[in-house]
Design an enzyme around this catalytic site. Structure first.
Site, PDB file in Angstrom:
ATOM      1  N   GLU A 183       0.856  -1.163   0.000  1.00 20.81           N
ATOM      2  CA  GLU A 183       0.000   0.000   0.000  1.00 20.81           C
ATOM      3  C   GLU A 183       0.901   1.223   0.000  1.00 20.81           C
ATOM      4  OE1 GLU A 183      -1.227   2.163   3.126  1.00 20.81           O
ATOM      5  OE2 GLU A 183      -1.430   3.158   1.215  1.00 20.81           O
ATOM      6  N   CYS A 240      -4.865   5.870   5.156  1.00 16.65           N
ATOM      7  CA  CYS A 240      -4.556   4.531   4.665  1.00 16.65           C
ATOM      8  C   CYS A 240      -5.827   3.806   4.275  1.00 16.65           C
ATOM      9  CB  CYS A 240      -3.832   3.741   5.750  1.00 16.65           C
ATOM     10  SG  CYS A 240      -3.549   2.039   5.272  1.00 16.65           S
ATOM     11  N   CYS A 284      -5.794   0.011   6.205  1.00 16.57           N
ATOM     12  CA  CYS A 284      -6.100  -0.102   7.635  1.00 16.57           C
ATOM     13  C   CYS A 284      -6.793   1.149   8.165  1.00 16.57           C
ATOM     14  CB  CYS A 284      -4.850  -0.395   8.443  1.00 16.57           C
ATOM     15  SG  CYS A 284      -3.388   0.518   7.928  1.00 16.57           S
ATOM     16  N   ARG A 320      -0.796  -4.106  10.409  1.00 20.85           N
ATOM     17  CA  ARG A 320       0.635  -4.199  10.170  1.00 20.85           C
ATOM     18  C   ARG A 320       1.485  -3.678  11.314  1.00 20.85           C
ATOM     19  NH1 ARG A 320      -2.528  -2.718   7.091  1.00 20.85           N
ATOM     20  NH2 ARG A 320      -2.203  -4.364   5.591  1.00 20.85           N
ATOM     21  N   SER A 356       4.351   1.127   9.869  1.00 16.00           N
ATOM     22  CA  SER A 356       5.356   1.052   8.812  1.00 16.00           C
ATOM     23  C   SER A 356       6.438   2.112   8.987  1.00 16.00           C
ATOM     24  CB  SER A 356       4.696   1.165   7.441  1.00 16.00           C
ATOM     25  OG  SER A 356       3.800   0.096   7.279  1.00 16.00           O
TER      26      SER A 356
END
Lengths: 557, 425, 228
Positions: free
Chosen positions: A13, A60, A63, A464, A487
């Protein structure tokens, strides 16, 4: 020594570039660059916490629910609200639906194509494929003959669609194991997964209106009010997804581990883990004890050192360093803070090379993600996790309790399935819990703010990894907002001490045969399930007057 | 490089990947056999693959390039939830999705090569997701070692059409909200700015509804007529059938609005009864989209059905990033009363009520003045002479009894004439 | 009795009717507009919107009719006379009013003791009345921009676009209503504060005697006692 670059990294993503120094067939050095700056924290300035929850989730598309919840939790804390028990269950359900969606999509539709070659499936013998499925206990939900014909018709037409790029020929054709029957079965699961991730999203849509970008979670609780017919729909979908997950994901992972044992040997990463915890526990409420709240989550909070020793999170140990990213200055900021400015210089791996900032915990890079959560849950003794982690370790030929067996590219890929199954089970449990609560006469879903000025931090988890939102609210308007995304932890550039970020560390040592198609590097990147759009964002200097754009109904000047 | 004249470019690509031509032919044989083709068809498939890494450059599937600009991938995600048909069928049976940062199997050079070859082959549609960013000379978005705008222009120039999906692609979306730090704008505006004439189809939403994307693709992929698509577009280059009516027009709670049954608090009993969400800030009445008809996620639900007021995520003027849905519609959960003009945030109701009150008060005060000055009964006596006339005796307007002191011209005949014009002539 | 005589010729029957229509339409529009904006009598929502639309069109077409009739119907150019000219001339600058604008304002502010001499419509009065058709047309236009049936007509869509979307348009439409309300306050006040004779004439066409004014001499010429 040669440079190998993957840009863009696909099946993630957002925009991500990986540059690697390759020496003797192995990655000697690596730099990860997040390619997009959008400026989320600036946009929510001077808006209400309720609006912020809606806006920040747009950071995002994979998520969004986690962002909406982290923001809502920050808002709850700032407003002095403890949400009702029903709202807690509904948030768990909503979050769980997204976890299932994300994990299914990630495993099959994003990561699996690193291991599965659907075009190779064309050489399969369908009868043998059925045999293999029975032998390995692989799920059979689809008619393999029909699939075989569908793939044949696709190949006959000749246009390669999403398989364009000749990628399956990577590493001299050796990157993908020639196992046509396994490929056929896994391709059937690839296609089923596309439907199942949509079904999981459908649960989120039932609770949140639509998915991505659910609409019902805000500070104070939830707008969704259950009715019998909605609960029934929800239960039916939760059971459908759970059954598919329990049938499918683990056996498939074991087949991958069998086909690609070498992927268990590289991609360890930094070996330190953070998880802020997710899915509020059923001992609700926990009063003002935030640590207790996080420890009692279904997947509890935990900060793990190299030896899996667990400690509780301390907010002021979370810092962000700007020296290798495209922001002004080389400072290190301690959370919560609301003061940085973007400043693009140039792409230079020796200086600044990414839009991602560099977060550290107690001065060290930390890995976030499903593996971190499972490790934390294991160490904290969550029964389902303990039992299943040990079982999987057994299947992989490792000793029970030897968590280090997971510290590799494939280990990171495999361990997520335990979480998928856990959440799939919990979803069904939560629907029942909600039904019981309603039966008991509880009909409270939303609570109004106790105050309009305050500060709050939302420690939560995205699929994540560890997610942190913090906001300062004055008279109902946001004065400062900070986000640290999973991330950002994983894709962090080199820190102030010169240490590489977790993904960079994981990439170093990865074997690369073909520098044009470094498949093992891609496998390693995907094992982190990165999400770069949200990894890049910015906070504002107190003045907030650096940007000249003026909006008006008459136009932007 | 042993780039011999006898070696085709494709062979050299294969060679550089370490694939022998023989193993490649073997793969093709596998493909052809699986598809039930006669062995004679093998060279044809092979030659199709020889042309490019995208396989055959034309065929039953419509080539599509899906570029993510400054996006959250939400629109791709949303598209992946499509159920009519499911996304697997879309990418295997309807379109050849040769480039997608989320779905493509290949990565890095390979996928960039696939894009380049698709562009070269032409006759494709570009779907663009996310905003166009101009900050830092476009470096706010970097892909494949270059700035994001370059990729957009390259792919847009040769496309049959550009479909801007999601509000970000239409006019910058939330990124364009004040202070618009990344200098976001929409695809149409950017392409007009740089002089790319490819028609742009705008499909807003945050994210875009996958059914709407399919409805656009149907014109091109199923009906194979680009004009059908272009003729559907309204002033904003949006399909009129999807974006000419408001959410309110088709809202399932509309009946409650008409009955005056409203939700005043989230999570309340009224919420469960499905009452109208207008008082809690629903932007349905001013947002044009078909959410209530199309629904979301396999037609499972939509915002209003789930109890959430519409936040107007489809509000999106392609020529004006300042008119993005966040800027226009916040605060989301309050009824809108503010009017933004430039940096000013006016509250017309407050201003209007204040002014009206002041006027009313002034009139009351004035009334006392009128009473005190005895003007209530027929007003004050008329002036004897106009002030101007008294100062300009040479250019008088009125005729007065006395040119200096003024006074009415008392004349019975004139009274009669003016009071009864029937006797006039 | 210091006012001018109120003769029917100042407001022929047809304009009494248009005035009545204006009154009813505006009051209904304001009431229903408030009901729509603040649904405090929610059961009336559907009716309110229907009425609002209906009276919106009534007000607009009445306005147009009134403007057209100004070129055909004859009315008195000043108070206190039965002489008539084509109506539109009474809306243009008239010699009776020249150099009197400031005097009117001074009179209203009690800075001038005597009532200014003037035409049927004093200067501020005439200017504000002339703005009303403009206001009605703007209201009608913004209303059509908001009405589902017409909102996509390109010209209305473009207007909506110009002001920054339906939200801004709605707020503008609502805001403009207050201009009407303020006008009505002032209008009603000034029309009646010096006696109810003008209102009686306007609404029930009842005449009242008073001073007689000669439009040619631009001055009062005596008093009419025949009408009471």
């Amino acid at each position: 020594m040669t440079r190998s670059v993957i840009d863009p990294i696909t099946r993630i993503e957002g925009h991500l570039r990986v540059e690697m120094e390759v020496e003797n067939g192995k990655v000697a050095d690596a730099w990860v660059s997040g390619g997009c700056f959008r400026g989320m924290e600036l946009v929510v300035q001077n808006r209400t916490p309720e609006d912020a929850a809606q806006i920040v989730e747009r950071i995002c598309g994979v998520c969004p629910v986690s962002h909406a919840h982290a923001s809502s939790i920050a808002g709850d804390k700032a407003y002095g609200i403890t949400i009702s028990n029903n709202a807690r269950i509904i948030r768990n359900l909503l979050e769980g639906a997204q976890f299932l969606h994300s994990h299914i999509l990630w495993l099959y539709n994003l990561a699996a194509l690193d291991y599965v070659n659907p075009l190779n499936a064309l050489q399969a013998n369908v009868d043998d494929a059925y045999g293999l499925a029975l032998e390995k206990g692989l799920a059979l939900h689809s008619d393999l003959n029909q699939l075989y014909d569908k793939l044949g018709a696709f190949a006959q037409n000749g246009q390669l669609s999403i398989f364009s790029g000749n990628w399956f020929e990577a590493d001299g054709g050796k990157a993908y194991v020639d196992a046509p029957e396994a490929n056929l079965i896994l391709t059937s699961h690839y296609l089923e997964a596309l439907k199942m991730q949509a079904r999981a999203s459908e649960m989120a849509a039932l609770l949140g209106g639509k998915m991505p970008h659910v609409m019902t979670s805000i500070p104070g609780g939830n707008m969704w009010v259950p009715t019998e017919s909605k609960l029934d729909d929800l239960l039916a979908m939760a059971i459908e997804v759970r059954d598919w997950v329990n049938d499918t994901v683990l056996p498939d992972t074991l087949v991958l581990a069998e086909l690609y044992p070498e992927a268990m040997t590289f991609g360890k990463g930094c070996g330190r883990y953070i998880a802020w915890g997710v899915f509020e526990g059923n001992g609700w409420p926990y009063g003002d004890d935030y640590i207790e709240q996080m420890k009692n989550r279904y997947l509890p909070m935990g900060v793990l050192d190299e030896k899996f020793g667990v400690t509780d999170v301390q907010e002021d140990l979370i810092q962000e360093y700007m020296g290798h990213s495209w922001y002004q200055g080389d400072d290190t900021y301690t959370s919560p803070y609301f003061t940085t400015d973007p400043a693009f210089t140039d792409y230079n791996v020796d200086d600044r090379y990414t839009w991602v900032k560099c977060p550290t915990y107690d001065g060290k890079p930390m890995e976030a993600g499903s593996m971190s959560r499972i490790f934390a849950a294991y160490v904290r003794g969550v029964p389902f996790i303990k039992q299943n982690v040990d079982a999987v370790l057994g299947l992989l030929g490792a000793k029970p309790g030897d968590l280090s067996a997971f510290q590799s590219t494939l280990g990171r890929t495999a361990i997520r399935q335990i979480e998928t199954m856990y959440v799939a089970d919990l979803m069904v449990e939560w629907v029942t819990e909600l039904a019981e609560a309603i039966k008991g006469g509880d009909s409270e879903y939303f609570r109004a703010p106790e105050r309009t000025t305050g500060e709050g931090s939302g420690f939560w988890e995205a699929p994540r990894g560890a997610l942190y939102h913090s906001e300062k609210v004055v008279d109902g308007k946001i004065e400062g907002y900070q986000i640290i995304i999973p991330s950002t932890w994983n894709l962090a550039p080199i820190n102030a001490k010169g240490e590489h970020g977790p993904l960079e560390q994981a990439l170093i040592g990865v074997p690369v045969e073909d520098i044009e198609m470094p498949i093992n590097a891609l496998r390693t990147v995907h094992s982190f399930d990165p999400c770069t759009a949200c990894a890049v964002h910015v906070t504002d200097r107190a003045t907030g007057k650096h940007f000249e754009t003026v909006t008006s109904p008459w136009g932007v000047k | 490089m042993e780039n011999q004249a006898t070696m085709s470019e494709f062979d050299s690509i294969l060679a550089s990947r370490g694939v022998s031509r023989r193993s490649f032919m073997k793969l093709c044989a596998g493909i052809a056999a699986a598809a039930g083709l006669s062995p004679l068809a093998v060279p044809r498939v092979a030659s199709a693959l020889e042309e490019s890494v995208i396989g055959a450059t034309s065929g039953d599937l419509y080539p599509v390039i899906w570029i993510e600009g400054a996006s959250c991938t939400g629109c791709t995600e949303s598209f992946a939830q499509v159920e009519t048909p499911d996304v697997a069928s879309v990418v295997l049976d309807l379109i050849s999705l040769n480039y997608s940062e989320t779905l493509s199997a290949a990565a890095g050079h390979s996928v960039e090569e696939a894009k380049a070859q698709t562009i070269k082959a032409g006759n494709y549609i570009l779907i663009y997701e996310g905003a166009v960013l101009e900050a830092f000379d476009g470096n706010a978005l970097r892909v494949a070692g270059e700035v994001g705008t370059t990729a957009l222009v390259e792919a847009a120039e040769s496309a049959n059409a550009v479909v801007a999906v999601g509000s970000c692609a239409v006019n910058g979306g939330w990124m364009a909200a004040a202070p618009n730090p990344a200098q976001a704008l929409g695809v149409q505006q950017y392409l007009e700015k740089v002089g790319v004439a490819t028609p742009v189809v705008n499909v807003p939403g945050c994210p875009v509804n996958p059914e709407w994307v399919m409805s656009v693709l149907v014109d091109v992929v199923v009906m194979k007529d680009m004009d059908l698509l272009l003729n559907r577009l309204n002033d904003f280059n949006m399909p009129g059938d999807l974006f000419n009516q408001t959410i309110h027009d088709n809202c399932e709670r509309r009946g409650h609005f008409e009955n005056g049954e409203f939700v005043y608090e989230f999570g309340s009993e009224e919420e469960a009864l499905g009452y109208c969400l207008y008082p809690v800030g629903c932007k349905g009445p001013q947002t044009r989209a078909m959410c209530g008809v199309t629904l979301w996620n396999n037609r499972r639900s939509w915002c209003v059905q789930a109890g959430a007021p519409c936040v107007g995520c489809c509000e999106s003027n392609p020529h004006n990033p300042g008119d993005n849905w966040v800027e226009v519609n916040t605060p989301f959960y309050k009824r809108m009363r503010d009017l933004r003009i430039g940096p000013l945030n006016l509250q017309p109701t407050t201003i209007a009520v204040t002014v009206t009150g002041l006027v009313a008060a002034a009139l009351v005060v004035h009334g006392f003045g009128m009473k005190a000055s005895g003007r209530m009964d027929g007003g004050a006596p008329f002036e004897k002479i106009r002030k101007w006339d008294s100062k300009h005796p040479q250019q008088e307007i009125g005729t007065y009894a006395d040119p200096v002191t003024g006074g009415p011209v008392l004349d019975e005949e004139l009274v009669h004439k003016n009071a009864d014009p029937r006797n006039n002539d | 009795m210091a006012h001018l005589a109120h003769y029917r010729e100042a407001h022929p029957l047809v304009f009494v009717i248009t005035h009545w229509i204006n009154l009813v339409a505006m009051v209904m529009l304001i009431l229903t507009g408030f009901l729509i904006h603040f649904p405090f009598l929610p059961f009336l929502m559907g009716i309110a919107r229907g009425c609002h639309l209906f009276f919106g069109f009534v007000l607009f077409f009445n306005c147009i009719a009134r403007v057209i009739m100004a070129f055909f119907v004859k009315t008195s150019p000043t108070g206190g006379t039965r002489q008539q000219v084509t109506d539109y001339k009474t809306w243009l600058p008239q010699k009776d009013n020249r150099h009197q604008a400031l005097e009117w304002i001074k009179y209203y502010l009690f800075l001038k003791k005597d009532h200014p001499l003037g035409a049927k419509l004093g200067v501020p009065q005439k200017i504000s009345y002339l703005l009303i058709p403009v206001l009605i047309i703007v209201m009608f236009w913004t209303g059509l921009c908001l009405w589902g049936v017409t909102m996509n007509v390109p010209v209305f869509a473009a207007t909506t676009n110009l002001v920054g979307g339906l939200m801004s348009m709605r707020i503008i439409h609502y805001f403009m209503m207050y201009v009407f309300i303020i006008f009505m306050f002032i209008h009603i006040y000034l029309a009646n504060v010096e006696g109810f004779e003008p209102t009686k004439l306007m609404f029930i066409h009842k005449e009242h005697g008073g001073l007689v004014y000669d439009p040619d001499l631009h001055n009062i010429v005596g008093e009419d006692h025949d009408v009471h």
